[in-house]
Scaffold this motif. Structure first.
Motif, PDB file in Angstrom:
ATOM      1  N   UNK A 296      92.703  28.626  83.364  1.00 12.81           N
ATOM      2  CA  UNK A 296      91.733  28.459  84.443  1.00 12.81           C
ATOM      3  C   UNK A 296      91.124  29.802  84.804  1.00 12.81           C
ATOM      4  N   UNK A 297      89.813  29.794  85.056  1.00 13.78           N
ATOM      5  CA  UNK A 297      89.102  31.010  85.466  1.00 13.78           C
ATOM      6  C   UNK A 297      88.330  30.727  86.748  1.00 13.78           C
ATOM      7  N   UNK A 298      88.529  31.587  87.760  1.00 18.20           N
ATOM      8  CA  UNK A 298      87.808  31.455  89.016  1.00 18.20           C
ATOM      9  C   UNK A 298      86.806  32.573  89.175  1.00 18.20           C
ATOM     10  N   UNK A 299      85.506  32.290  89.069  1.00 17.33           N
ATOM     11  CA  UNK A 299      84.488  33.339  89.197  1.00 17.33           C
ATOM     12  C   UNK A 299      84.337  33.812  90.643  1.00 17.33           C
ATOM     13  N   UNK A 300      84.166  35.112  90.811  1.00 15.70           N
ATOM     14  CA  UNK A 300      83.962  35.681  92.150  1.00 15.70           C
ATOM     15  C   UNK A 300      82.669  35.134  92.754  1.00 15.70           C
ATOM     16  N   UNK A 301      82.645  34.811  94.075  1.00 18.83           N
ATOM     17  CA  UNK A 301      83.804  34.952  94.947  1.00 18.83           C
ATOM     18  C   UNK A 301      84.453  33.594  95.251  1.00 18.83           C
ATOM     19  N   UNK A 302      83.660  32.569  95.494  1.00 18.83           N
ATOM     20  CA  UNK A 302      84.235  31.290  95.925  1.00 18.83           C
ATOM     21  C   UNK A 302      85.168  30.689  94.884  1.00 18.83           C
TER      22      UNK A 302
ATOM     23  N   UNK B  91      93.667  25.227  92.491  1.00 17.94           N
ATOM     24  CA  UNK B  91      93.760  24.204  91.444  1.00 17.94           C
ATOM     25  C   UNK B  91      94.909  24.517  90.495  1.00 17.94           C
ATOM     26  N   UNK B  92      95.100  25.785  90.158  1.00 15.98           N
ATOM     27  CA  UNK B  92      96.210  26.182  89.284  1.00 15.98           C
ATOM     28  C   UNK B  92      97.549  25.829  89.923  1.00 15.98           C
ATOM     29  N   UNK B  93      97.671  26.067  91.231  1.00 19.99           N
ATOM     30  CA  UNK B  93      98.903  25.740  91.945  1.00 19.99           C
ATOM     31  C   UNK B  93      99.146  24.229  91.940  1.00 19.99           C
ATOM     32  N   UNK B  94      98.092  23.451  92.216  1.00 20.94           N
ATOM     33  CA  UNK B  94      98.249  21.996  92.264  1.00 20.94           C
ATOM     34  C   UNK B  94      98.587  21.417  90.896  1.00 20.94           C
ATOM     35  N   UNK B  95      97.941  21.906  89.845  1.00 21.87           N
ATOM     36  CA  UNK B  95      98.255  21.408  88.510  1.00 21.87           C
ATOM     37  C   UNK B  95      99.698  21.753  88.129  1.00 21.87           C
TER      38      UNK B  95
ATOM     39  N   UNK C  58      99.545  26.424  84.071  1.00 24.99           N
ATOM     40  CA  UNK C  58      98.571  27.090  83.208  1.00 24.99           C
ATOM     41  C   UNK C  58      98.269  28.502  83.708  1.00 24.99           C
ATOM     42  N   UNK C  59      97.901  29.402  82.797  1.00 30.25           N
ATOM     43  CA  UNK C  59      97.505  30.751  83.208  1.00 30.25           C
ATOM     44  C   UNK C  59      96.225  30.699  84.048  1.00 30.25           C
ATOM     45  N   UNK C  60      96.073  31.694  84.928  1.00 27.64           N
ATOM     46  CA  UNK C  60      94.906  31.779  85.811  1.00 27.64           C
ATOM     47  C   UNK C  60      94.391  33.209  85.845  1.00 27.64           C
ATOM     48  N   UNK C  61      93.061  33.342  85.846  1.00 26.06           N
ATOM     49  CA  UNK C  61      92.426  34.661  85.939  1.00 26.06           C
ATOM     50  C   UNK C  61      91.162  34.558  86.769  1.00 26.06           C
TER      51      UNK C  61
ATOM     52  N   UNK D 295      86.347  26.806  83.881  1.00 24.86           N
ATOM     53  CA  UNK D 295      85.769  27.537  84.999  1.00 24.86           C
ATOM     54  C   UNK D 295      85.785  26.617  86.212  1.00 24.86           C
ATOM     55  N   UNK D 296      86.321  27.094  87.338  1.00 25.22           N
ATOM     56  CA  UNK D 296      86.377  26.294  88.572  1.00 25.22           C
ATOM     57  C   UNK D 296      85.442  26.914  89.608  1.00 25.22           C
TER      58      UNK D 296
END
Length: 238
Positions: free
Chosen positions: A80-86, A94-98, A105-108, A134-135
């Motif tokens: 999972x990838x979270x783009x800055x900022x939101x 989402x990574x925590x819930x999954x 899963x890895x998160x960055x 991408x989330x």
């Protein structure tokens, strides 16, 4: 995570979950009605502000909706990838819930500005590799998605899919040769799907919002139905 891609395919929709999500957004004040100017300069009768998922309970429930939508979609991804900022708190939640559901899963995520000390660079968290999800909250023009794709590809990974909370299902805008913004015949989501080749998973769409308003006749909410329908007729895509 077994959540195949390749060609773009239709998302499995859960209408009940979509309606529950719209209700949650209304009750949380995240989805508001009135008159709001969009990034494209349009006057929209509704506004979705994911920044108002502003406490632990709201963010936790939001993550549950994302996870359920992803599990129902059949999309596969490796991290999972979270783009800055939101996208940073959204991707993390989402990574925590999954993980809670048995899919760890890895998160960055990325920084807007490169750090010149410590580990340096713009990327934080797990190394980007494999098929990346991408989330984010919404897509207006696909610009943020292109930026994320460039970061992911530069790291040697594959931008594979995007998860968003709300698909506004409206025409995107682009800058013409004269420097002026103009409407195009596709939405940002359609552009990401058919031009960039990524799958898109949305918890809910403008159609779901219209259905929610239709189901509340004679109420304060129902009074907004006509204006939202008019907006959809003017700026909506198929």
């Amino acid at each position: 995570m077994v959540l195949e891609a390749g060609a773009v395919k239709a998302q499995v929709r859960d209408a009940a979950q979509a309606q529950a999500f719209v209700q949650f957004c209304v009750e949380s004040g995240v989805l508001r009605f009135g008159e709001f100017k969009t990034k494209a300069g349009r006057m929209s009768p509704y506004f979705f502000n994911a920044g108002l998922f502003d406490d632990g309970a709201k963010l936790g429930r939001l993550a549950q909706f994302y996870a359920k939508a992803l599990l129902a979609s059949g999309i596969e991804f490796d991290m999972i990838f979270g783009p800055a900022y939101k996208g940073i708190p959204l991707g993390a939640a989402v990574a925590v819930e999954l993980a809670r559901l048995g899919h760890n899963l890895p998160f960055a995520y990325n920084r807007k500005e490169a750090k010149d000390h410590g580990e340096g660079g713009t990327l934080v968290g797990a190394p980007l590799k494999g098929r990346v999800l991408i989330v984010d909250d919404v897509m207006s023009a696909g610009t943020a998605a292109r930026e994320s794709i460039a970061l992911i590809q530069a790291a040697g990974a594959t931008a594979h899919a995007v998860a968003i909370a709300l698909d506004r299902q409206e025409k995107a805008t682009e800058i013409g040769p004269d420097g002026r913004a103009r409407d195009v015949d596709h939405s940002a989501v359609q552009y990401v799907q058919h031009t960039l080749g990524l799958q898109v998973c949305a918890i809910a769409s403008l159609e779901d919002l219209l259905q929610y308003l239709t189901d509340h006749p004679g109420t304060e909410l129902g009074q907004h139905l006509e204006r939202v329908q008019t907006y959809r007729q003017r700026y909506g895509v198929a």
